[in-house]
Design an enzyme around this catalytic site. Structure first.
Site, mmCIF file in Angstrom:
data_model
loop_
_atom_site.group_PDB
_atom_site.id
_atom_site.type_symbol
_atom_site.label_atom_id
_atom_site.label_comp_id
_atom_site.label_asym_id
_atom_site.label_seq_id
_atom_site.Cartn_x
_atom_site.Cartn_y
_atom_site.Cartn_z
ATOM 1 N N SER A 22 26.471 34.429 43.233
ATOM 2 C CA SER A 22 27.388 33.767 42.307
ATOM 3 C C SER A 22 27.792 34.725 41.196
ATOM 4 O O SER A 22 27.213 35.790 41.029
ATOM 5 C CB SER A 22 26.714 32.536 41.707
ATOM 6 O OG SER A 22 25.792 32.953 40.712
ATOM 7 N N LYS A 23 28.774 34.285 40.459
ATOM 8 C CA LYS A 23 29.275 35.083 39.349
ATOM 9 C C LYS A 23 28.154 35.354 38.351
ATOM 10 O O LYS A 23 28.046 36.433 37.795
ATOM 11 C CB LYS A 23 30.395 34.281 38.690
ATOM 12 C CG LYS A 23 30.909 34.838 37.395
ATOM 13 C CD LYS A 23 32.168 34.103 37.006
ATOM 14 C CE LYS A 23 32.366 33.944 35.515
ATOM 15 N NZ LYS A 23 31.678 34.844 34.658
#
Ligand code: GLU
Length: 506
Positions: free
Chosen positions: A259-260
């Site tokens: 994920s970011k």
């Protein structure tokens, strides 16, 4: 004729996993002599983010992932942006209703919410499907007359797919083999929304059909939707394309999707280009801005979930196109590995010509207000590039080739600049002034005759010389550096160190 598409939704910056999907589609298309299409899937207007489409185009262009048709270049199957195709979808929803594959549903969001809560209270999950649809406000439960009345009265409705009860639906996946799911597990997905737009599912299938897509290569997160898609093809009486669902990109630790936040946490970008969020103003780092070379990113991504069946790791785009093979795509998620990313970057940086490296260095010199002869910069670049992974490291690694140090690393002074060092440094100056300014002559006079001949500590003297010339105890072979800097400059630097550090009792 193979036709594949990359079909992102412009909901933000393109995640690196999306880039890999685009890459695999591209490799496959090129290898098969087929066509690669860029279609923008923007039917969900609530998630539309301005600038995202442009970002996607720019990112793929930077990476050398090229298209034959698409939103930015047009083509015979256009338009390639779903919002521009809006008038086209309605007829397909109508066709499904007419054929008994879909129905109108009038349920208000509040009613659906209430239903969900009611189920939750009994520790169950509500699903709009063949077991519940008769209790809801839809054309199947209300009958034709009431349905017509509501539509004529302008009541908003959606169109839902009507899954047949209790049938097994099999998706033939080129990576996973046959994946079978029972229709009881699937909900009657909305195909057409009250805002007059199709949902992703309907638009995606209609467009893949109309654009004559032969292979759907996409992320594993779409596998749960694939049975619906297979059923939609069946409902329309169209031949389905072949499916290949790519494994997820996982966190470095391997537990869960990358994920970011992982990128922020571990200090690597999860986006190809830097992204400035138009709403929050938040900036997310990008591979390009971090100094990664596009070839390195492509090579790294290609191997995240695929291998050529050999140990070979370095592959140009052309080689990847030759070697790519859907059969070698792994079923398991691929862990992101920052060290590996840097390794690829280092390897590709070494493949740059000295002139290219010099161009990076010259740009940084300009920022520091430093000038030098181009040939000299090229020589420095060639000599130093093996120490470099990212272009931004160049200035710091090479600055002493251009500017004399004014400070000397105190820890190194303490460790190396032993008592009597000013005398030894004065001797260095004397040697440089007397022997021919040639590598071998200086080597003989300084290292052999003076240091070894007097049984001095080689490390201490040579590292002190390095400290005087570089300011730190890093850098290439000492005498090579002296030859690069020249006699006058070296003497000047050694003299300055004698004057600045002086004689210390160490
Ligand atoms: N629009 C979908 C996405 O954003 C495309 C999925 C597909 O390739 O079918 O990923």
């Amino acid at each position: 004729m193979v036709r594949v598409r990359f079909a992102p939704s412009p909901t933000g910056p393109l995640h690196i996993g999306g880039v890999r999907t685009a890459l695999y589609n591209y490799l496959f298309a090129r290898q098969q002599g087929g066509k690669m299409i860029l279609r923008i899937e923007d039917t969900d207007q609530t998630r539309f983010v301005p600038g995202a489409e442009q970002y996607i185009i720019e990112a793929l262009d930077w990476l050398g992932i090229k298209f034959d048709e698409g939103v930015h270049i047009g083509g015979p199957f256009g338009p390639y942006r779903q919002s521009d195709r809006k008038p086209l979808y309605r007829q397909y929803a109508d066709q499904l209703i007419a054929d008994g594959w879909a129905y109108y549903a009038f349920d208000k969001p509040e009613a659906l919410d209430a239903k969900r809560k009611e189920y939750e209270a009994q520790k169950k999950t509500f699903q709009y499907d063949c077991t519940t649809r008769q209790q809801m406000e839809n054309s199947l439960a209300l009958g034709d007359e009431e349905t017509r009345r509501r539509i004529d009265a302008g009541e908003p409705y959606v169109v839902r797919f009507k899954f047949p009860d209790n049938i097994d639906i099999t998706v033939h996946d080129l990576i996973r083999g046959d994946v079978t799911m029972n229709s009881r597990l699937l909900d009657d997905k909305v195909l057409f929304k009250s805002d007059g737009m199709p949902t992703y599912h309907l638009a995606n299938i209609v467009d893949d059909h109309l654009m004559e897509i032969t292979h759907v290569i996409r992320g594993e997160e779409w596998l749960p939707s694939a049975p619906l898609h297979v059923m939609l093809y069946k409902a329309f009486g169209w031949e389905a394309p072949q499916f290949a669902h790519l494994p997820l990109l996982l966190k470095p630790e391997g537990n869960g999707k990358l994920s970011k936040r992982d990128g922020d946490r571990l200090g690597f970008p999860v986006f190809p280009l830097e992204w400035h969020d138009p709403k929050s103003g938040e900036v997310s780092s990008g591979y390009r801005e971090q100094g990664y070379l596009p070839q390195a990113v492509v090579n790294m991504l290609a191997l995240m979930g695929w291998n050529p069946g050999t140990e070979q790791e370095l592959m140009s785009m052309d080689e990847l196109i030759k070697l790519f093979n859907i059969g070698h795509i792994s079923k398991n998620g691929a862990k992101f590995n920052l060290d590996k990313a840097k390794w690829f970057q280092h390897e590709y940086f070494q493949m740059l010509g000295d002139e290219q490296v010099a161009a990076y260095l010259e740009a940084q010199m300009k920022e520091h207000g430093v000038e030098a002869q181009h040939e000299y910069v090229v020589k420095v670049a060639g000599m130093m590039k093996e120490r470099i992974t990212f272009p931004k490291e160049l200035w710091d690694t090479c600055c002493y080739f251009f500017v004399a140090p004014t400070e000397y690393d105190p820890a190194a002074v303490k460790k190396r600049w032993k008592a009597g060092m000013t005398t030894h440094m004065a001797k260095v100056i004397e040697i440089l002034n007397t022997v021919p300014f040639e590598y071998d002559a200086i080597h003989q006079a300084l290292l052999e005759d003076y240091i070894k001949g007097n049984e001095l500590n080689m490390g201490s003297v040579m590292n002190s010389l390095r400290l005087a010339v570089v300011g730190r105890t890093v850098g290439p072979d000492m005498l090579t550096l002296v030859m690069m800097l020249g006699k006058e400059e070296t003497i000047r630097r050694v003299q300055r160190a004698i004057d600045t550090i002086g004689e210390i009792d160490n």
